[in-house]
Write a protein that holds these residues in place. Structure first.
Motif, PDB file in Angstrom:
ATOM      1  N   LEU A  39      40.041  84.169  74.103  1.00  0.00           N
ATOM      2  CA  LEU A  39      40.271  82.791  73.664  1.00  0.00           C
ATOM      3  C   LEU A  39      39.131  82.314  72.767  1.00  0.00           C
ATOM      4  O   LEU A  39      39.363  81.657  71.749  1.00  0.00           O
ATOM      5  N   GLN A  40      37.905  82.649  73.143  1.00  0.00           N
ATOM      6  CA  GLN A  40      36.754  82.239  72.345  1.00  0.00           C
ATOM      7  C   GLN A  40      36.835  82.826  70.940  1.00  0.00           C
ATOM      8  O   GLN A  40      36.633  82.121  69.950  1.00  0.00           O
ATOM      9  N   LYS A  41      37.167  84.103  70.844  1.00  0.00           N
ATOM     10  CA  LYS A  41      37.285  84.752  69.532  1.00  0.00           C
ATOM     11  C   LYS A  41      38.389  84.119  68.697  1.00  0.00           C
ATOM     12  O   LYS A  41      38.199  83.787  67.526  1.00  0.00           O
ATOM     13  N   GLU A  42      39.561  83.975  69.301  1.00  0.00           N
ATOM     14  CA  GLU A  42      40.711  83.451  68.559  1.00  0.00           C
ATOM     15  C   GLU A  42      40.493  82.003  68.127  1.00  0.00           C
ATOM     16  O   GLU A  42      40.811  81.635  66.996  1.00  0.00           O
ATOM     17  N   LEU A  43      39.958  81.177  69.026  1.00  0.00           N
ATOM     18  CA  LEU A  43      39.717  79.781  68.670  1.00  0.00           C
ATOM     19  C   LEU A  43      38.679  79.663  67.557  1.00  0.00           C
ATOM     20  O   LEU A  43      38.816  78.828  66.660  1.00  0.00           O
ATOM     21  N   ALA A  44      37.656  80.496  67.602  1.00  0.00           N
ATOM     22  CA  ALA A  44      36.628  80.464  66.553  1.00  0.00           C
ATOM     23  C   ALA A  44      37.240  80.785  65.194  1.00  0.00           C
ATOM     24  O   ALA A  44      36.961  80.104  64.200  1.00  0.00           O
ATOM     25  N   VAL A  45      38.092  81.794  65.157  1.00  0.00           N
ATOM     26  CA  VAL A  45      38.744  82.169  63.898  1.00  0.00           C
ATOM     27  C   VAL A  45      39.673  81.053  63.429  1.00  0.00           C
ATOM     28  O   VAL A  45      39.682  80.685  62.250  1.00  0.00           O
ATOM     29  N   MET A  46      40.445  80.490  64.346  1.00  0.00           N
ATOM     30  CA  MET A  46      41.385  79.428  63.970  1.00  0.00           C
ATOM     31  C   MET A  46      40.653  78.189  63.462  1.00  0.00           C
ATOM     32  O   MET A  46      41.079  77.573  62.483  1.00  0.00           O
ATOM     33  N   LEU A  47      39.566  77.811  64.126  1.00  0.00           N
ATOM     34  CA  LEU A  47      38.821  76.632  63.685  1.00  0.00           C
ATOM     35  C   LEU A  47      38.188  76.857  62.318  1.00  0.00           C
ATOM     36  O   LEU A  47      38.088  75.943  61.513  1.00  0.00           O
ATOM     37  N   GLN A  48      37.783  78.084  62.065  1.00  0.00           N
ATOM     38  CA  GLN A  48      37.144  78.391  60.792  1.00  0.00           C
ATOM     39  C   GLN A  48      38.154  78.470  59.650  1.00  0.00           C
ATOM     40  O   GLN A  48      37.900  77.971  58.560  1.00  0.00           O
ATOM     41  N   ARG A  49      39.307  79.065  59.911  1.00  0.00           N
ATOM     42  CA  ARG A  49      40.236  79.364  58.821  1.00  0.00           C
ATOM     43  C   ARG A  49      41.438  78.437  58.717  1.00  0.00           C
ATOM     44  O   ARG A  49      41.982  78.256  57.629  1.00  0.00           O
ATOM     45  N   GLU A  50      41.890  77.880  59.824  1.00  0.00           N
ATOM     46  CA  GLU A  50      43.169  77.188  59.790  1.00  0.00           C
ATOM     47  C   GLU A  50      43.097  75.684  59.999  1.00  0.00           C
ATOM     48  O   GLU A  50      44.005  74.974  59.591  1.00  0.00           O
ATOM     49  N   VAL A  51      42.059  75.198  60.642  1.00  0.00           N
ATOM     50  CA  VAL A  51      41.956  73.758  60.871  1.00  0.00           C
ATOM     51  C   VAL A  51      41.180  73.149  59.712  1.00  0.00           C
ATOM     52  O   VAL A  51      40.016  73.448  59.503  1.00  0.00           O
TER      53      VAL A  51
ATOM     54  N   LEU B 177      38.386  66.828  67.066  1.00  0.00           N
ATOM     55  CA  LEU B 177      38.795  68.145  67.557  1.00  0.00           C
ATOM     56  C   LEU B 177      39.851  68.023  68.651  1.00  0.00           C
ATOM     57  O   LEU B 177      40.797  68.807  68.706  1.00  0.00           O
ATOM     58  N   LYS B 178      39.704  67.015  69.497  1.00  0.00           N
ATOM     59  CA  LYS B 178      40.677  66.809  70.577  1.00  0.00           C
ATOM     60  C   LYS B 178      42.064  66.477  70.037  1.00  0.00           C
ATOM     61  O   LYS B 178      43.063  66.770  70.682  1.00  0.00           O
ATOM     62  N   GLU B 179      42.130  65.890  68.854  1.00  0.00           N
ATOM     63  CA  GLU B 179      43.433  65.607  68.241  1.00  0.00           C
ATOM     64  C   GLU B 179      44.176  66.900  67.896  1.00  0.00           C
ATOM     65  O   GLU B 179      45.398  66.910  67.800  1.00  0.00           O
ATOM     66  N   HIS B 180      43.434  67.980  67.712  1.00  0.00           N
ATOM     67  CA  HIS B 180      44.036  69.259  67.328  1.00  0.00           C
ATOM     68  C   HIS B 180      44.360  70.152  68.529  1.00  0.00           C
ATOM     69  O   HIS B 180      44.850  71.267  68.335  1.00  0.00           O
ATOM     70  N   GLU B 181      44.080  69.700  69.749  1.00  0.00           N
ATOM     71  CA  GLU B 181      44.321  70.527  70.935  1.00  0.00           C
ATOM     72  C   GLU B 181      45.756  71.048  71.023  1.00  0.00           C
ATOM     73  O   GLU B 181      45.961  72.249  71.230  1.00  0.00           O
ATOM     74  N   PRO B 182      46.787  70.198  70.861  1.00  0.00           N
ATOM     75  CA  PRO B 182      48.165  70.719  70.981  1.00  0.00           C
ATOM     76  C   PRO B 182      48.505  71.778  69.931  1.00  0.00           C
ATOM     77  O   PRO B 182      49.111  72.808  70.255  1.00  0.00           O
ATOM     78  N   SER B 183      48.103  71.550  68.687  1.00  0.00           N
ATOM     79  CA  SER B 183      48.434  72.526  67.645  1.00  0.00           C
ATOM     80  C   SER B 183      47.652  73.825  67.836  1.00  0.00           C
ATOM     81  O   SER B 183      48.183  74.914  67.584  1.00  0.00           O
ATOM     82  N   LEU B 184      46.410  73.722  68.302  1.00  0.00           N
ATOM     83  CA  LEU B 184      45.629  74.934  68.565  1.00  0.00           C
ATOM     84  C   LEU B 184      46.239  75.729  69.717  1.00  0.00           C
ATOM     85  O   LEU B 184      46.278  76.959  69.678  1.00  0.00           O
ATOM     86  N   ARG B 185      46.733  75.032  70.719  1.00  0.00           N
ATOM     87  CA  ARG B 185      47.379  75.720  71.843  1.00  0.00           C
ATOM     88  C   ARG B 185      48.631  76.452  71.366  1.00  0.00           C
ATOM     89  O   ARG B 185      48.892  77.586  71.772  1.00  0.00           O
ATOM     90  N   MET B 186      49.388  75.808  70.488  1.00  0.00           N
ATOM     91  CA  MET B 186      50.601  76.435  69.964  1.00  0.00           C
ATOM     92  C   MET B 186      50.244  77.687  69.152  1.00  0.00           C
ATOM     93  O   MET B 186      50.870  78.741  69.300  1.00  0.00           O
ATOM     94  N   MET B 187      49.205  77.588  68.314  1.00  0.00           N
ATOM     95  CA  MET B 187      48.780  78.752  67.527  1.00  0.00           C
ATOM     96  C   MET B 187      48.263  79.866  68.435  1.00  0.00           C
ATOM     97  O   MET B 187      48.504  81.046  68.171  1.00  0.00           O
ATOM     98  N   LEU B 188      47.557  79.485  69.501  1.00  0.00           N
ATOM     99  CA  LEU B 188      47.067  80.487  70.457  1.00  0.00           C
ATOM    100  C   LEU B 188      48.228  81.224  71.106  1.00  0.00           C
ATOM    101  O   LEU B 188      48.172  82.436  71.310  1.00  0.00           O
ATOM    102  N   GLY B 189      49.271  80.478  71.449  1.00  0.00           N
ATOM    103  CA  GLY B 189      50.441  81.085  72.076  1.00  0.00           C
ATOM    104  C   GLY B 189      51.081  82.144  71.203  1.00  0.00           C
ATOM    105  O   GLY B 189      51.635  83.127  71.703  1.00  0.00           O
ATOM    106  N   LYS B 190      50.993  81.970  69.894  1.00  0.00           N
ATOM    107  CA  LYS B 190      51.557  82.957  68.973  1.00  0.00           C
ATOM    108  C   LYS B 190      50.641  84.170  68.802  1.00  0.00           C
ATOM    109  O   LYS B 190      51.102  85.261  68.500  1.00  0.00           O
ATOM    110  N   ARG B 191      49.339  83.960  68.988  1.00  0.00           N
ATOM    111  CA  ARG B 191      48.372  85.040  68.762  1.00  0.00           C
ATOM    112  C   ARG B 191      48.090  85.879  70.001  1.00  0.00           C
ATOM    113  O   ARG B 191      47.772  87.052  69.892  1.00  0.00           O
ATOM    114  N   ILE B 192      48.132  85.259  71.164  1.00  0.00           N
ATOM    115  CA  ILE B 192      47.760  85.950  72.400  1.00  0.00           C
ATOM    116  C   ILE B 192      48.982  86.071  73.292  1.00  0.00           C
ATOM    117  O   ILE B 192      49.688  85.099  73.523  1.00  0.00           O
TER     118      ILE B 192
END
Length: 135
Positions: free
Chosen positions: A15-27, A70-85
């Motif tokens: 989760l730490q790896k994936e969230l770091a990549v998503m925050l850097q590239r997609e948010v 950042l908290k505003e992006h929690e739902p969308s990040l969770r959705m992206m995580l669900g697709k990646r993991i």
């Protein structure tokens, strides 16, 4: 001998790896600024993930405002995580500001101040550090 890791630790690291990549590239949110994920704690049932973050704030940004954005992006990040993991249940993400770096710097400054004060007092009294060991 290799160290065994529990499932929660492995999920936490992923989760730490994936969230770091998503925050850097997609948010794309200028209110967040530069964010670092310092740790992720996952509940035993993998339903919740507490994500500890630190911010490098510039200008009028504060850690509180960046965390709110950042908290505003929690739902969308969770959705992206669900697709990646591939997990049966994607953990609910909760971002928390990690102030350990700030506290560590504060403690270090306090120790430095005490050492400098001791040196100054020793110099004023005419004693040296080698005199301390003789008493």
């Amino acid at each position: 001998m290799s160290k065994e890791f529990s499932r929660t630790q492995r999920v936490s690291q992923q989760l730490q790896k994936e969230l770091a990549v998503m925050l850097q590239r997609e948010v794309r949110d200028s209110r967040i600024g530069m964010v670092t994920i310092s740790d992720v704690e996952v509940s035993r049932d993998l339903a919740y993930a507490k994500v500890f973050v630190t911010f490098f704030c510039v200008g009028d940004q504060t850690p509180e405002s960046s965390l709110a954005a950042l908290k505003e992006h929690e739902p969308s990040l969770r959705m992206m995580l669900g697709k990646r993991i591939r997990l049966r249940l994607t953990p609910e993400i909760r971002f928390t500001y990690d102030n350990t770096l700030v506290e560590g710097m504060r403690m270090s400054n306090l120790v430095t101040d005490v050492v400098n004060t001791d040196k100054r007092k020793m110099a004023e009294s005419g004693r040296t550090e080698s005199d301390e060991g003789e008493e």
